[in-house]
Design an enzyme around this catalytic site. Structure first.
Site, PDB file in Angstrom:
ATOM      1  CB  SER A 118      -0.885   0.031   1.368  1.00 48.33           C
ATOM      2  OG  SER A 118      -1.515  -1.141   1.366  1.00 48.33           O
ATOM      3  CD  GLU A 151      -3.358   3.634  -6.238  1.00 49.17           C
ATOM      4  OE1 GLU A 151      -3.707   4.976  -6.255  1.00 49.17           O
ATOM      5  OE2 GLU A 151      -2.566   3.012  -5.558  1.00 49.17           O
ATOM      6  CG  ASN A 189      -3.440   3.661   0.593  1.00 49.91           C
ATOM      7  OD1 ASN A 189      -4.407   3.660   1.519  1.00 49.91           O
ATOM      8  ND2 ASN A 189      -3.101   2.303  -0.144  1.00 49.91           N
TER       9      ASN A 189
HETATM   10  P1  NAI Z   1      -3.250  -9.783   5.957  1.00 55.29           P
HETATM   11  O1  NAI Z   1      -2.640  -9.894   7.790  1.00 55.29           O
HETATM   12  O2  NAI Z   1      -4.585 -10.310   6.067  1.00 55.29           O
HETATM   13  O3  NAI Z   1      -2.372 -11.133   5.269  1.00 55.29           O
HETATM   14  C1  NAI Z   1      -1.155 -11.366   5.321  1.00 55.29           C
HETATM   15  C2  NAI Z   1      -1.018 -12.766   5.093  1.00 55.29           C
HETATM   16  O4  NAI Z   1       0.444 -13.072   4.677  1.00 55.29           O
HETATM   17  C3  NAI Z   1      -1.260 -13.624   6.443  1.00 55.29           C
HETATM   18  O5  NAI Z   1      -1.824 -14.801   5.995  1.00 55.29           O
HETATM   19  C4  NAI Z   1       0.126 -14.207   6.801  1.00 55.29           C
HETATM   20  O6  NAI Z   1       0.134 -15.562   7.244  1.00 55.29           O
HETATM   21  C5  NAI Z   1       0.984 -14.185   5.365  1.00 55.29           C
HETATM   22  N1  NAI Z   1       2.544 -13.916   5.402  1.00 55.29           N
HETATM   23  C6  NAI Z   1       3.027 -13.133   6.357  1.00 55.29           C
HETATM   24  N2  NAI Z   1       4.542 -13.390   6.050  1.00 55.29           N
HETATM   25  C7  NAI Z   1       4.544 -14.089   5.008  1.00 55.29           C
HETATM   26  C8  NAI Z   1       5.767 -14.680   4.693  1.00 55.29           C
HETATM   27  N3  NAI Z   1       6.746 -14.187   4.944  1.00 55.29           N
HETATM   28  N4  NAI Z   1       5.465 -15.509   3.427  1.00 55.29           N
HETATM   29  C9  NAI Z   1       4.147 -15.887   3.381  1.00 55.29           C
HETATM   30  N5  NAI Z   1       3.194 -15.447   3.762  1.00 55.29           N
HETATM   31  C10 NAI Z   1       3.261 -14.731   4.899  1.00 55.29           C
HETATM   32  O7  NAI Z   1      -2.745  -8.663   5.356  1.00 55.29           O
HETATM   33  P2  NAI Z   1      -3.486  -7.835   3.981  1.00 55.29           P
HETATM   34  O8  NAI Z   1      -4.596  -6.845   4.545  1.00 55.29           O
HETATM   35  O9  NAI Z   1      -3.985  -8.981   3.044  1.00 55.29           O
HETATM   36  O10 NAI Z   1      -2.132  -6.892   3.501  1.00 55.29           O
HETATM   37  C11 NAI Z   1      -1.440  -7.569   2.623  1.00 55.29           C
HETATM   38  C12 NAI Z   1      -0.590  -6.507   1.971  1.00 55.29           C
HETATM   39  O11 NAI Z   1      -1.347  -5.726   0.941  1.00 55.29           O
HETATM   40  C13 NAI Z   1       0.018  -5.315   2.759  1.00 55.29           C
HETATM   41  O12 NAI Z   1       1.182  -5.072   1.977  1.00 55.29           O
HETATM   42  C14 NAI Z   1      -0.911  -4.355   2.536  1.00 55.29           C
HETATM   43  O13 NAI Z   1      -0.243  -3.112   2.980  1.00 55.29           O
HETATM   44  C15 NAI Z   1      -1.503  -4.453   1.344  1.00 55.29           C
HETATM   45  N6  NAI Z   1      -3.107  -4.035   1.064  1.00 55.29           N
HETATM   46  C16 NAI Z   1      -3.968  -4.055   2.258  1.00 55.29           C
HETATM   47  C17 NAI Z   1      -5.157  -3.606   1.931  1.00 55.29           C
HETATM   48  C18 NAI Z   1      -5.935  -3.886   3.215  1.00 55.29           C
HETATM   49  O14 NAI Z   1      -7.296  -3.076   2.731  1.00 55.29           O
HETATM   50  N7  NAI Z   1      -6.041  -4.789   4.011  1.00 55.29           N
HETATM   51  C19 NAI Z   1      -5.589  -2.824   0.740  1.00 55.29           C
HETATM   52  C20 NAI Z   1      -4.384  -2.862  -0.239  1.00 55.29           C
HETATM   53  C21 NAI Z   1      -3.291  -3.404  -0.103  1.00 55.29           C
END
Ligand code: NAI
Length: 291
Positions: A118, A151, A189
């Protein structure tokens, strides 16, 4: 068109992106280090698909086709045949860089390696790779299957070919692409920081409570969700980290200053919908009406 897609991280975003790619016919490998997260993702997709069948949006054949297009894997090596990989793990530069380095040792030279970050610099993520020109930002919004906008962010190292191929494929996934420069928070963002930040400051100054601020922005401002509903939806941990990153990346510009309230909520585990409590109560025993 790209057929084999690898997704890293089966949380909120990774699961949504996997659904988008599987729906348009890509063969998706969804990887996570946490097998519980993989199980949760699979169960969540089953629920979503069943609801879509119920609503008559898809039939049983379509449901099976989409679900069969996703393979859940617990080894990064399993992504070796991917033409495109999209990383959606924790918003931490060092962790992302480490994963990218390992991933590059498994995939072909032509594989596009993308991040759904993000707020982090795509240039610095790309610098972890031996072939940084294959790296690009593909930033989906939450929930990925519903939000039209994506994006696409080329780093200064990204080749034009990778930018063209990425844009074309994401458009073919039914999304509207906005190509953004590799600056903190990209477009959306960055614009959104004051939306959250000023709302938190209004609350901290005792001017209004969460529900009143949300109500005002929805009924008067015309927003579909209020800032506190949206922070609960995104996750306070994720949202706080993005603000902190953007603040630091703009050399501590006070316009983007993070909020102590949100920091404490995040530290306390009041993450929002995903933890059952945030600015609002989402637990089963909640008596208070949801926003
Ligand atoms: P989340 O916390 O829901 O999911 C992250 C997942 O990654 C978890 O299942 C975790 O077990 C896994 N994980 C962590 N370290 C890992 C590794 N080394 N190898 C493999 N898996 C690993 O997070 P979310 O919300 O899905 O965010 C993920 C990314 O997307 C971040 O970079 C965030 O900034 C970005 N993002 C999030 C948005 C949101 O609304 N939550 C919107 C757009 C982008």
């Amino acid at each position: 068109m790209i057929k084999h897609v690898g997704i890293i991280g089966s949380g909120t975003m990774g699961s949504g992106i996997a659904q988008v790619a599987a729906t348009v016919g890509c063969l998706v490998k969804l990887y996570d280090t946490n097998t519980e997260a993989l199980d949760k993702s699979k169960a969540a997709l089953e629920k979503i698909m069943a609801r879509l069948v119920e609503k008559g949006r898809i039939d049983e054949t379509e449901k099976t086709r989409i679900q069969d297009n996703i393979t859940y894997v617990d080894s990064l090596k399993d992504l070796s045949d991917s033409e495109l990989t999209i990383e959606a793990i924790v918003e931490n530069l060092d962790v992302k860089k480490k994963v990218f380095q390992e991933l590059e040792s498994y995939v072909s030279k032509k594989t596009i390696i993308a991040s759904n970050t993000s707020s982090l610099s795509i240039a610095s993520i790309a610098s972890a790779l031996k072939k940084p020109k294959r790296c690009i930002g593909i930033h989906f919004f939450n929930p990925a299957p519903l939000m039209k906008l994506v994006e696409v962010i080329p780093a200064i190292q990204t080749s034009d070919k990778v930018l063209r191929k990425t844009t074309m494929n994401i458009q073919n996934w039914g999304k509207t692409v906005a190509v953004a420069k590799d600056t903190p928070g990209f477009i959306v963002n960055r614009v959104a920081r004051p939306f959250y930040g000023e709302s938190l400051r209004i609350y901290e100054e005792g001017i209004a409570d969460f529900a009143t601020i949300d109500w005002s922005l929805k009924s008067i401002g015309g927003f579909r969700m209020g800032p506190f509903e949206l922070m609960d939806f995104i996750g306070n941990d994720v949202n706080y980290t993005v603000t902190e990153t953007v603040f630091k990346a703009f050399y501590y510009d006070p316009r983007y200053k993070p909020s102590f309230t949100q920091k404490r909520f995040s530290e306390a585990g009041y993450l929002g919908r995903k933890s059952g409590k945030g600015y609002y109560d989402y637990s089963e025993k909640a008596t208070k009406p949801e926003p």
